[in-house]
Design an enzyme around this catalytic site. Structure first.
Site, PDB file in Angstrom:
ATOM      1  N   HIS A  56      42.144  46.872  46.300  1.00  0.00           N
ATOM      2  CA  HIS A  56      42.605  45.312  45.977  1.00  0.00           C
ATOM      3  C   HIS A  56      44.203  45.246  45.870  1.00  0.00           C
ATOM      4  O   HIS A  56      44.897  46.065  45.505  1.00  0.00           O
ATOM      5  CB  HIS A  56      41.882  44.825  44.779  1.00  0.00           C
ATOM      6  N   GLU A  58      45.848  43.987  43.689  1.00  0.00           N
ATOM      7  CA  GLU A  58      46.431  43.877  42.317  1.00  0.00           C
ATOM      8  C   GLU A  58      46.601  45.466  41.898  1.00  0.00           C
ATOM      9  O   GLU A  58      47.587  46.071  41.371  1.00  0.00           O
ATOM     10  CB  GLU A  58      45.328  43.540  41.191  1.00  0.00           C
ATOM     11  N   CYS A  86      39.086  40.149  40.201  1.00  0.00           N
ATOM     12  CA  CYS A  86      37.761  40.592  39.914  1.00  0.00           C
ATOM     13  C   CYS A  86      37.629  41.607  38.532  1.00  0.00           C
ATOM     14  O   CYS A  86      38.711  41.964  37.924  1.00  0.00           O
ATOM     15  CB  CYS A  86      37.240  41.355  40.957  1.00  0.00           C
ATOM     16  N   CYS A  89      39.772  44.840  38.980  1.00  0.00           N
ATOM     17  CA  CYS A  89      41.495  44.466  38.695  1.00  0.00           C
ATOM     18  C   CYS A  89      41.710  44.251  37.149  1.00  0.00           C
ATOM     19  O   CYS A  89      42.828  44.628  36.814  1.00  0.00           O
ATOM     20  CB  CYS A  89      41.934  43.699  39.873  1.00  0.00           C
TER      21      CYS A  89
HETATM   22 ZN   LIG Z   1      39.949  43.000  42.510  1.00  0.00          ZN
END
Ligand SMILES: [Zn+2]
Length: 166
Positions: A56, A58, A86, A89
């Site tokens: 992801h 991040e 999420c 993260c």
């Molecule tokens: Zn994430």
């Protein structure tokens, strides 16, 4: 520059990185880590192309920043991301000791900062993070919805062309 102007400025950088995900057909999310007015980490969403469920925006940005400063703790650094983080993260944000999290649009399905729960407020989270949400939210959210609209249209077109061939 005032804080909210700075926040918009860095969110624009994160949006530019989201473009890279978009052009690789990944859900367009971008992130930057900023320390003392400088970008020290950049990331964009790339789990499909990277064959990496953790890729992801991040996570990529946090890894980039930690490698650049040679420290797994990003004390005093701020993370800007176009969409609400999420669970994975949010966990990484805590581990990296990010000072401020600034995000754009909220994410109703997977967001855990405000949408589905307030993870950072839980008593077992041993690091306090300042959260600013809604920075350039509309631009961030339009980017995501345009992506999914395009993808739905492509799927539909693919189905129609299959029918034509049959
Ligand atoms: Zn994430």
């Amino acid at each position: 520059m005032e804080q909210h102007e700075q926040d918009q400025f860095w969110m624009c950088k994160a949006l530019l990185l989201a473009e890279r995900a978009d052009s690789a057909d990944e859900v367009p999310v971008g992130a930057v880590v900023v320390l003392n007015g400088e970008v020290i980490g950049e990331g964009w969403n790339q789990p499909i192309s990277g064959h990496d469920p953790t890729a992801h925006a991040e996570i990529i940005a946090l890894r980039d920043a930690a490698a650049r400063i040679g420290n797994y703790r990003l004390v005093g650094a701020d993370l800007y991301v176009t969409i609400e983080p999420c669970t994975m993260c949010a966990g990484a944000i805590v581990h990296s000791r990010i000072r401020r999290l600034v995000y754009g649009a909220s994410e109703q399905k997977a967001g855990v900062v405000e949408s589905n729960c307030q993870l950072f407020e839980r008593p077992w989270i041993n690091h306090r993070i300042e959260v600013i949400s809604g920075v350039l939210a509309e631009t961030c959210s339009i980017k995501i919805s345009a992506f999914f609209q395009r993808r739905r249209a492509e799927k539909k077109a693919a189905k129609i062309s299959l029918k034509d061939e049959g």
